[in-house]
Design an enzyme around this catalytic site. Structure first.
Site, PDB file in Angstrom:
ATOM      1  N   SER A 190       0.855  -1.191   0.000  1.00  0.00           N
ATOM      2  CA  SER A 190       0.000   0.000   0.000  1.00  0.00           C
ATOM      3  C   SER A 190       0.884   1.231   0.000  1.00  0.00           C
ATOM      4  O   SER A 190       2.027   1.182   0.483  1.00  0.00           O
ATOM      5  CB  SER A 190      -0.893   0.018   1.244  1.00  0.00           C
ATOM      6  OG  SER A 190      -1.577   1.255   1.374  1.00  0.00           O
ATOM      7  N   TYR A 248      -1.771   0.561  10.628  1.00  0.00           N
ATOM      8  CA  TYR A 248      -1.720   0.106   9.238  1.00  0.00           C
ATOM      9  C   TYR A 248      -0.439   0.595   8.569  1.00  0.00           C
ATOM     10  O   TYR A 248       0.217  -0.155   7.837  1.00  0.00           O
ATOM     11  CB  TYR A 248      -2.949   0.611   8.488  1.00  0.00           C
ATOM     12  CG  TYR A 248      -3.122   0.021   7.113  1.00  0.00           C
ATOM     13  CD1 TYR A 248      -3.233  -1.344   6.932  1.00  0.00           C
ATOM     14  CD2 TYR A 248      -3.200   0.841   5.991  1.00  0.00           C
ATOM     15  CE1 TYR A 248      -3.409  -1.891   5.668  1.00  0.00           C
ATOM     16  CE2 TYR A 248      -3.380   0.314   4.726  1.00  0.00           C
ATOM     17  CZ  TYR A 248      -3.479  -1.057   4.572  1.00  0.00           C
ATOM     18  OH  TYR A 248      -3.653  -1.588   3.311  1.00  0.00           O
TER      19      TYR A 248
END
Length: 257
Positions: free
Chosen positions: A137, A150
């Protein structure tokens, strides 16, 4: 002989789109996920092989390895399974959410890579090369408020890919990382915000034409269909409307107490 690819997180979103595109291009595909009903539907639609497994469970990863070893070569691995849980500030975040994110985004990837590397080496000896592609990501490259857990997990997953590339240097195994930005799927953001549809919709408000799962699937398949001597180390991709991982508005510092 058709090449065979293992795609994790295949029950929805990017994983399901990737399975469908690989099958349309003539690949043999093994889709891996926890939800048997979703995998059954995907198999019926595409003709892909499937295997039900929770990749945070070592015994289930070993069962996946044994199944693959007994049923054919493994030329490529797509580590797509992952997830985000919570958007709280570090001060108020739930450590359990962080543990879940590290387990599924980092430790599970290590489990799968470790288990399948011997199979990939065998396929590389026969075919000329093999592939390990991991979907990370932009959160693994750019921090943002509310993303601490995250961000940390995806930074670790990025580092894992970079270290693996160094450790496999000299072997005919490509290590590829694709780091998507804003991708609008049915489940990812909804799960992150605890099922609150309004909050999930707000994430995409004002972003014209966010990426969709099929966009990332195109990149994955393209990267693995390039000649074996071409390695796309890192592909960072986001919609044109998204200039950065997060738009930050600076807040005044709270007075010291």
């Amino acid at each position: 002989m058709a090449r065979r690819v293992v795609v994790t997180g295949a029950s929805s979103g990017i994983g399901a789109a990737t399975v469908k595109l690989f099958r349309s291009r003539g690949w043999d595909v093994v889709g891996v996920a926890r939800r048997a009903d979703r995998l059954e539907a995907l198999a019926a639609q595409t003709g892909a092989d499937t295997f039900v497994a929770d990749l945070t469970d070592q015994s289930q990863v070993e069962a996946l390895r044994d199944y693959l070893a007994s049923s054919g070569p493994v030329h490529s691995l797509v580590n797509n399974a992952g997830g985000a849980f919570g958007v709280d500030a570090i001060e108020s975040a739930d450590p359990g959410d962080w543990a879940r994110m590290f387990d599924v985004n980092v430790i599970a990837v290590q489990r799968v890579v470790s288990a399948l590397l011997p199979l990939l080496r065998s396929a590389a000896a026969e075919y000329g090369h093999a592939d390990i592609l991991t979907v990370t990501s932009v959160a693994g490259h750019e921090p943002y408020p509310g993303g601490g857990g995250y961000n940390g997990a995806k930074h670790a997953e990025h580092a894992l890919s970079a270290v693996l590339r160094l450790e496999l240097a000299g072997e005919p195994i490509r290590v590829i990382e694709i780091a998507p930005g804003m991708v609008k799927t049915d489940e990812f953001t909804l799960k992150r915000v605890g099922g609150d549809q309004a909050k999930a919709d707000a994430v995409y408000a004002g972003v014209e034409n966010p990426l969709v799962a099929e966009d990332i699937a195109e990149l994955i398949v393209h990267a693995l269909e390039l000649p074996g001597h071409v390695n796309l180390d890192l592909i960072m991709v986001r919609p044109v409307a998204q200039a950065a991982a997060h738009n930050v508005t600076r807040r005044p510092l709270s007075p010291k107490i």
